[in-house]
Design an enzyme around this catalytic site. Structure first.
Site, mmCIF file in Angstrom:
data_model
loop_
_atom_site.group_PDB
_atom_site.id
_atom_site.type_symbol
_atom_site.label_atom_id
_atom_site.label_comp_id
_atom_site.label_asym_id
_atom_site.label_seq_id
_atom_site.Cartn_x
_atom_site.Cartn_y
_atom_site.Cartn_z
ATOM 1 N N GLU A 35 0.823 -1.215 0.000
ATOM 2 C CA GLU A 35 0.000 0.000 0.000
ATOM 3 C C GLU A 35 0.856 1.264 0.000
ATOM 4 O O GLU A 35 0.499 2.262 -0.606
ATOM 5 C CB GLU A 35 -0.969 -0.002 1.185
ATOM 6 C CG GLU A 35 -2.038 -1.082 1.081
ATOM 7 C CD GLU A 35 -2.915 -0.961 -0.157
ATOM 8 O OE1 GLU A 35 -3.034 0.137 -0.724
ATOM 9 O OE2 GLU A 35 -3.473 -1.988 -0.577
ATOM 10 N N TYR A 118 -5.607 6.543 5.108
ATOM 11 C CA TYR A 118 -5.747 5.607 3.988
ATOM 12 C C TYR A 118 -5.006 4.296 4.263
ATOM 13 O O TYR A 118 -5.571 3.203 4.160
ATOM 14 C CB TYR A 118 -5.229 6.219 2.666
ATOM 15 C CG TYR A 118 -5.064 5.134 1.636
ATOM 16 C CD1 TYR A 118 -6.166 4.635 0.964
ATOM 17 C CD2 TYR A 118 -3.823 4.526 1.409
ATOM 18 C CE1 TYR A 118 -6.050 3.577 0.080
ATOM 19 C CE2 TYR A 118 -3.689 3.471 0.532
ATOM 20 C CZ TYR A 118 -4.808 3.013 -0.129
ATOM 21 O OH TYR A 118 -4.702 1.944 -0.987
ATOM 22 N N ASP A 136 -8.731 6.411 -1.745
ATOM 23 C CA ASP A 136 -7.584 6.808 -2.572
ATOM 24 C C ASP A 136 -8.149 7.392 -3.863
ATOM 25 O O ASP A 136 -9.377 7.539 -3.990
ATOM 26 C CB ASP A 136 -6.628 5.627 -2.815
ATOM 27 C CG ASP A 136 -7.195 4.612 -3.791
ATOM 28 O OD1 ASP A 136 -8.425 4.677 -4.088
ATOM 29 O OD2 ASP A 136 -6.434 3.769 -4.280
ATOM 30 N N CYS A 191 -13.944 2.310 -14.080
ATOM 31 C CA CYS A 191 -14.355 3.705 -13.836
ATOM 32 C C CYS A 191 -13.120 4.592 -13.993
ATOM 33 O O CYS A 191 -12.677 5.254 -13.061
ATOM 34 C CB CYS A 191 -14.959 3.820 -12.442
ATOM 35 S SG CYS A 191 -15.879 5.341 -12.171
ATOM 36 N N CYS A 198 -18.585 2.485 -18.930
ATOM 37 C CA CYS A 198 -19.871 2.283 -18.249
ATOM 38 C C CYS A 198 -20.586 1.043 -18.801
ATOM 39 O O CYS A 198 -21.369 0.418 -18.089
ATOM 40 C CB CYS A 198 -20.753 3.507 -18.396
ATOM 41 S SG CYS A 198 -19.996 4.988 -17.687
ATOM 42 N N CYS A 201 -19.668 -1.775 -16.588
ATOM 43 C CA CYS A 201 -19.642 -1.493 -15.143
ATOM 44 C C CYS A 201 -20.780 -2.217 -14.419
ATOM 45 O O CYS A 201 -21.944 -2.079 -14.794
ATOM 46 C CB CYS A 201 -19.747 0.016 -14.905
ATOM 47 S SG CYS A 201 -19.778 0.411 -13.141
#
Ligand code: ADE
Length: 365
Positions: A35, A118, A136, A191, A198, A201
């Site tokens: 991370e 985060y 994020d 996205c 889309c 999605c």
């Protein structure tokens, strides 16, 4: 489970990428490393660094015991070196204060250097499966669009607060880690910022921004990137054996702290490149040099900095290295030994150019 979470998790189960850190999700140290590396850096760029890092520092103990030089060497090229210094320092704290176990308590995690909301959320949810939200750039984009959140998440604290609340409210019981990763994955693969897909999605019909007609109008970023143009000069100083001098920057410096470089100065207004080169030698080495001449220039863009780095070469007049600037750590390198030192990318590019010319020059002789 809410409809959004259920669809997202189903999609994630079938579409997630096989990334190296996804094989070690039970290990909070491995999640921590991945991370931190993934902040400000793409997945593709991180993979080779992550694999080498985990081979060299497989446990929090091994990282805590390693010298900072070695740690920085394994980070060299990833940028934002405070991340590596903080990981190293944090590993030391985990060993000295938490018995070598990465804590699962949010307060203790947040007290570690370099761990903010985060990263704590990612470690807590992915490694410990606690109901902690994350935010994020990918998650911000997904949530801003799904809920048509007004305001600029970069500059508006109110918008950030709304997004954190939405990220928390969406968490499905017992599946926080998968859910958080699914949101990041959706942001990365579907996205997307400029051209959202889309049509593929899984939550398109729950997306307010899509219903309003233009998903790309969210998040409502307002600012224009402000570039900072920097012009630096570095000097490759050779000794009689034709080795080249590197000096190490103080580990306390925010920018490139602990990294090695060809002696460098930032050009001042109205200063000629030659004067700047002479100043670089004087200020960071104290050596006397002769035959100063330019050999090339490299460009590098990082964050908002556009760096132009000019290279000069010069010869050290005699073997004065012992007296000059004794507090500075220095090394005389060859093309073969450069890899033993952690250099920031502009310095790698410039020394590549130098050594390349040298090789070509030799071939032409
Ligand atoms: N970006 C940040 N963390 C990530 C993760 N765990 N998987 C994929 N992309 C990420």
């Amino acid at each position: 489970m809410n409809d959004f979470a259920e669809r997202l998790l189903d999609w994630f189960a079938g579409s997630k990428r096989d990334l190296p850190w996804r094989r070690l999700q039970h290990d909070p140290y491995a999640v921590w490393v991945s991370e931190i590396m993934l902040q400000q850096t793409t997945v593709a760029a991180v993979i080779p660094f992550y694999n080498k890092w985990m081979a060299r520092f497989p446990t929090v103990q091994s990282l805590a015991e390693a010298p900072l030089d070695d740690v920085l060497k394994h980070w060299a090229g990833l940028g934002y070196y405070a991340r590596a210094r903080n990981l190293h320092k944090g590993a030391g704290v985990v060993v000295s204060e938490h018995g070598g176990r990465v804590p699962s308590d949010p307060k203790q995690l947040l007290a570690l250097p370099g761990i903010g909301r985060y990263t704590a959320g990612a470690i807590l949810s992915i490694a410990f499966n606690q109901a902690a939200p994350i935010l994020d750039a990918n998650v911000i984009r997904v949530l801003s669009r799904v809920h048509a959140v007004p305001g600029d998440p970069k500059t508006s604290a109110a918008t950030q607060a709304v997004l954190w609340k939405l990220a928390e409210a969406a968490l499905p019981t017992g599946r926080a880690g998968d859910f958080n990763e699914a949101m990041m994955e959706l942001g990365a693969l579907v996205c997307e910022a400029g051209a959202p897909r889309c049509g593929t999605c899984p939550v398109a019909d729950l997306c307010a921004a899509k219903q309003l007609g233009d998903p790309t109008s969210y998040p409502q970023f307002t600012g224009v990137k402000k570039w900072l143009d920097v012009e630096d000069v570095s000097v490759a100083i050779r000794n009689p054996a034709r080795e080249v001098l590197l000096i190490q920057r103080s580990p306390e410096l925010a920018l490139w702290g602990g990294l090695w470089e060809l002696p460098r100065a930032t050009r001042q207004d109205g200063e000629s490149l030659e004067c700047c080169a002479a100043r670089a030698v004087r200020e960071s080495t104290g050596l006397s040099v002769t035959g100063m001449a330019p050999f090339g220039v490299v460009k590098h863009v990082v964050a908002n900095r556009r760096i132009l780095l000019h290279g000069f070469e010069a010869a050290a007049e005699n073997d004065q290295e012992a007296e000059a600037a004794p507090s500075v750590r220095r090394a005389w390198i060859t093309p073969e030994t450069r890899g033993d030192y952690a250099l920031a990318t502009p310095q790698v590019k410039l020394s590549d150019l130098l050594f390349q010319q040298e090789t070509q020059g030799r071939l032409e002789l």
